[in-house]
Enzyme design. Structure first.
Site, PDB file in Angstrom:
ATOM      1  N   LYS A 229      -2.067  -3.417   0.737  1.00 27.80           N
ATOM      2  CA  LYS A 229      -2.630  -2.071   0.616  1.00 27.80           C
ATOM      3  C   LYS A 229      -3.890  -1.996   1.464  1.00 27.80           C
ATOM      4  CE  LYS A 229      -4.263   1.209  -2.920  1.00 27.80           C
ATOM      5  NZ  LYS A 229      -4.452   1.418  -4.376  1.00 27.80           N
TER       6      LYS A 229
ATOM      7  N   SER B  20      -1.875   5.143  -5.767  1.00 25.03           N
ATOM      8  CA  SER B  20      -2.349   5.233  -4.400  1.00 25.03           C
ATOM      9  C   SER B  20      -1.778   4.154  -3.482  1.00 25.03           C
ATOM     10  CB  SER B  20      -3.879   5.129  -4.388  1.00 25.03           C
ATOM     11  OG  SER B  20      -4.318   3.929  -5.012  1.00 25.03           O
TER      12      SER B  20
ATOM     13  N   SER C  96      -1.793   3.041 -10.033  1.00 25.99           N
ATOM     14  CA  SER C  96      -1.515   3.056  -8.598  1.00 25.99           C
ATOM     15  C   SER C  96      -0.634   1.923  -8.092  1.00 25.99           C
ATOM     16  CB  SER C  96      -2.831   3.058  -7.816  1.00 25.99           C
ATOM     17  OG  SER C  96      -3.513   4.271  -8.004  1.00 25.99           O
TER      18      SER C  96
END
Length: 809
Positions: free
Chosen positions: A401, A476, A500
């Site tokens: 990420k 996210s 997330s």
């Protein structure tokens, strides 16, 4: 002829450009004469890299002109500008790691009718003796400094007349910085090479440049001549550049002194001919043989005064007003005088090394894939960082990420504000993955500052669901989920503050584990709020998920979120089956106001499958489940405002790993706040209002209440092994259009967190498993257990996975 009389080779007029709809450079005017070195100095986020990309044609100009040697090249693609005599060395080197030094150089040779390939290589290597000794080494085995020398030498294979250099000293040991400065100074003086250099290292740029331009918020705000650069007081008064990098940790010389290249301000020859026909000569001063970086000094270095900017009278007045203090000008002056002795302490701290972890594995910065390679907009950067030759993750391709630091590879955290930032360290989880033999294949797009459960807030555009384009991939950690789901990566690292990891795992049909709070160190990852920050694995299989958690779990001594975490061999849970496990069907997780009936039905069917595998199902009720979601809100919005925004993603009042370069870059949001996402803005408004108007009392009350709520969860979990509920009450929703209302934008960001957010606030482990499709879109079931009881979750998850193909459930 003086340099001021020399022919102008580069002329930039009213240049405007940026990324997509986000302008970064605003009306730049500059010129570079033949044989001139022009420096551009600015903090992170000011547009330095973007400026060079616009000049080289890597980004299209919205307006303005770029002229090179009298010709308008504004519409020319990068390769035509290169053929005309422009050379570009990007930030992060960009060498080919699998190619040898020789082949990296050969790759860049251009046939202009002059030197043949071997002659060009001999000409370039004469200026880079260190590379001659490394000619058959692969690029990936070179140190960062050697890679920078190779990138510079490779650019010179094309015999450019103008060199565009982007942060050449970043992450480089001082000995090679000196070597680069000597080489560039020689090429300029002997061959008339023109250089446009962007940097934060003031020592380097001041010693090498004929003049320095100051870039702030995409605009040239001032210029310093060679004479100005030699005046330390003028430089400090004009720049106040306390955050600029310095090459050395010893006493600072006066800016402009020739400590790097040991030369006086040069005189210019007449305008030189094109360097395409010029012979090259080795530098007069040979660099010393390569030495490893020196260990950090154990004593504070001596420094000259004024290395950090002193507060002006206006700044003192502004602080007094902010503190609601009534003071006369005389009183402010007295306080400023008393502060001077204390500020000198900051001078010494500023001059000391940052004491950051060292990245052990060679890598290059990689590249940003275009639309043909990135149709779902899941990638930010592609690279290939190879870890240890053997280990439990040998050969596993892992994507990170893009809030996880990977040294030497850009990181934007979903926001244009961080565009151009490159961390100099590896996050702890990255080091552990590489030590286990993994290959890091790149960085995945995430939501803007990670503040969305949708996938529509990234500054580069939405991330699309791999099952249905135009639908949310979740956030996210949406990019990570997409790349794992499509098989472009075997495993991924996600972050989770409100769901997330689990929400994108549910939306994309993969396995996502949010471990117990603090089980996996968060060091080197951009935070939101320390008590809800989690990091964990996202994988195609349960076995890979358990294996990955084994590798990354455990204390690192740097993360204040960790409090004696207990680790286990999670892979030993695989194959045990779930017979005898008691699974609580949480009433409050179903039939919520936002629930979709087909989602509840699929998850109830998953529960029945567990029963068919021998688990005992128990209906449980916990009113505190909804209260936990309410309490999560003030903890999140007030905490993020303190830590991530006012605290520039660092904050204070804890011992841990701090990354000053990231703090500097995040802090530029104040100059570009309009570019923040609507989802972040609403959180900022809420957090700021309740922190200022109610003095933070609701944050404290919510944390106090969460202790009681957590006890209620644990009481229920004393009677069952696991809780079961939908990961999200709804299927993936359509991505809102770019012109949607603020209300719709924010709704799509947070409408789905009711079941996931409580386990961030409690810190209990929770995992999403794919359990079927509806209307062609994945649905996830979530399993929750006691602190550090991930083993039981994996036991049940693996049995469920092995019971049948989830797509057909």
């Amino acid at each position: 002829m003086t340099r001021q009389d020399a022919e102008t080779w580069l002329e930039v007029s009213s240049l405007v450009g940026g990324y997509g709809r986000v302008p970064v450079v605003h009306g730049i005017d500059l010129s570079v004469a033949a044989g001139e070195v022009v420096g551009v100095l600015g903090h992170n986020g000011m547009g330095k890299s973007t400026l060079l990309k616009l000049i080289m044609g890597m980004l299209p100009a919205r307006s303005g002109r770029v002229r090179f040697r009298g010709a308008d090249v504004t519409a020319d693609p990068p390769h035509r500008r290169a053929l005309s005599g422009m050379g570009y060395v990007p930030q992060g080197r960009g060498i080919f790691p699998q190619l040898s030094v020789r082949d990296n150089l050969r790759f860049a040779w251009q046939d202009h009718g002059g030197d043949d390939e071997m002659a060009a290589m001999d000409r370039v290597l004469a200026d880079f003796p260190r590379l001659s000794a490394l000619i058959d080494r692969e690029g990936s085995t070179l140190s960062g400094g050697e890679q920078q020398l190779l990138a510079l030498a490779r650019c010179l294979m094309g015999a450019p007349d103008l060199l565009l250099l982007d942060e050449p000293t970043e992450g480089i040991q001082p000995s090679i910085i000196d070597e680069i400065a000597q080489t560039l100074g020689h090429l300029r003086d002997a061959q008339g090479l023109s250089i446009l250099l962007v940097e934060q290292n003031f020592d380097f740029i001041a010693a090498l440049s004929d003049r320095v331009l100051v870039l702030e918020r995409g605009q040239i705000t001032g210029a310093l001549s060679r004479a100005d650069l030699a005046d330390a007081a003028k430089v400090d008064a004009f720049l106040g550049f306390g955050a600029a990098r310095s090459t050395r940790v010893r006493a600072h010389p006066a800016p402009g002194s020739a400590d790097l290249t040991a030369r006086a301000a040069p005189t210019s020859p007449a305008t030189p001919p094109s360097r395409r026909s010029a012979a090259h000569h080795p530098p007069a001063v040979r660099p010393t043989p390569h030495q490893p970086p020196a260990a950090p000094a154990t004593t504070m270095p001596q420094v000259s005064p004024m290395t950090v900017k002193r507060p002006s009278h206006a700044q003192m007045r502004a602080m007094a007003d902010r503190f609601s203090m009534s003071m006369s000008d005389d009183e402010l002056g007295q306080f400023a005088a008393v502060m001077e002795g204390y500020i000198q302490t900051y001078d010494r701290v500023n001059a000391a090394p940052d004491n950051l972890p060292i990245s052990r594995y060679p890598r290059n910065s990689g590249y940003r894939p275009g639309p043909s390679e990135n149709p779902l907009n899941a990638w930010y950067y592609k690279t290939e960082v190879h870890g240890a030759v053997d280990g439990p993750l040998r050969g596993k391709r892992i994507v990170l990420k893009d809030n996880v630091a990977l040294a030497g590879v850009p990181m934007m955290n979903g926001s244009a504000i961080l565009e151009g930032y490159t961390p100099e360290i590896d996050a702890t989880v990255v080091t552990r993955l590489l030590d286990a033999g993994a290959v890091i294949v790149g960085k995945a797009h995430c939501e803007n500052f990670c503040l969305s459960g949708g996938s529509h807030t990234n500054a580069t555009g939405p991330i699309h669901n791999p099952w249905k384009r135009g639908y949310s991939a979740g956030g996210s950690s949406g990019g990570t989920a997409v790349l794992v789901a499509t098989g472009e990566a075997d495993m991924g690292i996600g972050g989770d503050q409100g769901g997330s990891i689990r929400m994108p795992a549910s939306k994309c049909g993969i396995y996502g584990m949010k471990p117990t709070h603090g089980l996996v160190p968060y060091s080197g990852i951009i935070p939101i709020e320390q008590t809800i920050d989690h990091v964990g694995p996202m994988t195609q299989t349960v076995a890979d998920n358990a294996l990955m958690l084994e590798v990354i779990a455990g204390e690192d001594g740097l993360d204040p979120r960790q409090y004696a975490p207990r680790t286990y061999r999670y892979t030993e849970a695989l194959g045990r089956g779930c017979r005898g496990l008691r699974i609580g069907i949480l009433k409050q997780g179903f039939d919520r106001p936002e629930s979709e009936p087909d989602v509840d039905a699929k998850v109830r069917a998953a529960a029945e499958r567990f029963a068919s595998l021998g688990a005992e199902l128990v209906d449980v009720s916990l009113e505190e489940h909804d209260i936990a979601a309410d309490l999560w809100l003030p903890i999140t919005v007030e905490g993020l405002q303190d830590l991530m925004m006012h605290g520039n993603a660092a904050g204070t009042n804890y011992r841990g790993l701090f990354l000053p370069s990231l703090t500097d870059h995040v802090g530029t949001w104040r100059n570009r706040a309009d570019e923040l996402s609507h989802s972040l803005k609403v959180c900022m408004f809420l957090g700021e209002y309740f922190q200022t108007q109610y003095r933070g009392r609701f944050y404290g009350k919510a944390q106090n209440m969460m202790r009681a709520v957590t006890r209620k969860y644990l009481e229920v979990l004393n009677g069952v092994d696991l809780l079961l509920m939908p990961t999200m009450p709804m299927k993936p929703q359509p991505i809102p259009p770019a012109d949607c209302s603020i209300a719709d934008y924010i709704q799509r960001a947070f409408e789905m967190v009711g079941n996931t957010a409580p386990y961030n606030a409690t810190g209990l482990p929770a995992m999403s498993l794919p359990c079927g499709l509806s209307q062609g879109l994945p649905i996830g079931v979530m399993l929750v257990s006691k602190f550090y009881n991930e083993t039981v979750i994996y036991q049940a998850a693996h049995a469920f996975e092995q019971s049948g193909e989830w797509r057909n459930m």
